[in-house]
Design a protein around this motif. Structure first.
Motif, short mmCIF file in Angstrom:
data_model
loop_
_atom_site.label_atom_id
_atom_site.label_comp_id
_atom_site.label_asym_id
_atom_site.label_seq_id
_atom_site.Cartn_x
_atom_site.Cartn_y
_atom_site.Cartn_z
N PRO A 205 0.83 -1.21 0.00
CA PRO A 205 0.00 0.00 0.00
C PRO A 205 0.85 1.25 0.00
CG PRO A 205 0.05 -0.99 2.19
CD PRO A 205 0.76 -1.95 1.27
N LEU A 206 0.24 2.38 -0.36
CA LEU A 206 0.92 3.66 -0.23
C LEU A 206 1.22 3.93 1.24
CD1 LEU A 206 -1.21 5.93 -2.62
CD2 LEU A 206 1.09 5.03 -3.06
N PRO A 207 2.30 4.64 1.53
CA PRO A 207 2.57 4.98 2.93
C PRO A 207 1.50 5.91 3.47
CG PRO A 207 4.06 6.15 1.45
CD PRO A 207 3.32 5.15 0.61
N PRO A 208 1.22 5.86 4.76
CA PRO A 208 0.19 6.74 5.34
C PRO A 208 0.55 8.21 5.12
CG PRO A 208 0.86 5.04 6.91
CD PRO A 208 1.84 4.98 5.77
N LEU A 209 -0.48 9.02 4.95
CA LEU A 209 -0.27 10.46 4.89
C LEU A 209 -0.01 10.99 6.30
CD1 LEU A 209 -3.14 11.45 2.45
CD2 LEU A 209 -0.69 11.59 1.97
N PRO A 210 0.74 12.08 6.41
CA PRO A 210 0.94 12.68 7.74
C PRO A 210 -0.39 13.06 8.36
CG PRO A 210 2.42 13.66 6.11
CD PRO A 210 1.44 12.80 5.34
N SER A 211 -0.51 12.87 9.65
CA SER A 211 -1.74 13.22 10.35
C SER A 211 -1.95 14.73 10.30
CB SER A 211 -1.67 12.76 11.81
OG SER A 211 -2.76 13.28 12.54
N ALA A 212 -3.20 15.12 10.07
CA ALA A 212 -3.51 16.56 10.04
C ALA A 212 -3.24 17.20 11.39
CB ALA A 212 -4.98 16.76 9.66
N ALA A 213 -3.29 16.38 12.45
CA ALA A 213 -3.05 16.94 13.78
C ALA A 213 -1.57 17.16 14.05
CB ALA A 213 -3.62 16.00 14.85
#
Length: 245
Positions: A205-213
């Protein structure tokens, strides 16, 4: 070299090289041409290689793995079409043009004939012996020419999940529950009356996006720049590691 200098050099090296790992791609060199999953046609030509598939000539064509892939599995990459507004897509559980799962995406008012009425947008379709079932649909989302879209498909035994990203931000996504333990077949890409490039192909899978927080902290440069910063780091290390008198 003194321990103090070694510590500072190691810290700077870690900052400079963080995030420098190279990407691993899925070798598509031996993938094969097959009927497109909508009209069971083959037209146009393809080129395959390490991590990419190109479909040329306004083709109606699927290009799929040479081996059978069973759930659970992941498939990710990037989609790019230089022109036109017809159909781009992914196939999985592909046996032939009448038995497959597919993600169909249009750039304009086109349609997946076998899935029913005319539509534009993105949808997940299953087809069994020529009988189709639309599992998810968003008619408002169209692709644009000369834009790179990253995709991530995950097929588990109880869920199909999909995400599209543009310029590092999530564009859309869905997760459909059900019994997908029997999903087995070839995995690949296809076009209907369109040319396209599929690259950065991977079986992860694609790596997770940075958390908006997780908002990055603003950094104000110290007077004197980097030498002063390193000098302060050195002083801190000296205070922490000096021997008692």
């Amino acid at each position: 070299m003194s321990p103090l200098v070694k510590n500072i050099a190691a810290a700077v090296l870690m900052l400079c090289t963080a995030g420098g790992a190279s990407a691993v791609t899925l070798d598509a060199t031996d993938w094969i041409n097959a009927d497109d999953p909508i009209k069971e046609n083959q037209s146009g030509t393809s080129a395959t290689g390490d991590g990419f598939v190109n479909i040329y000539g306004n083709g109606d064509l699927a290009v799929v793995t040479n081996e059978i892939v069973s759930s659970p599995f992941d498939f990710s990459g990037t989609i790019y079409a230089p022109e036109d507004d017809d159909i781009l897509g992914l196939v999985f559980g592909y046996e032939n043009g009448f038995n497959n799962y597919r993600i169909t995406w249009t750039g304009g008012e086109d349609h997946d004939w076998e899935a029913g009425r005319r539509f534009g947008g993105l949808m997940l379709v299953s087809e069994d012996e020529g009988v189709t079932d639309v599992l998810w649909r968003d008619e408002s989302l169209l692709w644009s020419a000369r834009v790179e879209y990253d995709f991530s498909l995950s097929v588990a035994t109880d869920r199909i999940s999909f995400e599209l990203r543009e310029a590092g931000a999530s564009l859309t996504g869905f997760s459909v529950g059900g019994d997908f333990s029997g999903v087995a077949g070839r995995v690949g890409v296809f076009t209907r009356s369109n040319g396209a490039s599929f690259f950065n192909l991977d079986d992860a899978p694609l790596p997770p996006l940075p958390s908006a927080a997780a908002t990055p902290l603003a950094v104000t440069p110290l007077p004197g720049g980097l030498p002063l910063l390193l000098g302060g780091a050195g002083l801190l290390l000296w205070v922490r590691h000096r021997r008692p008198s």
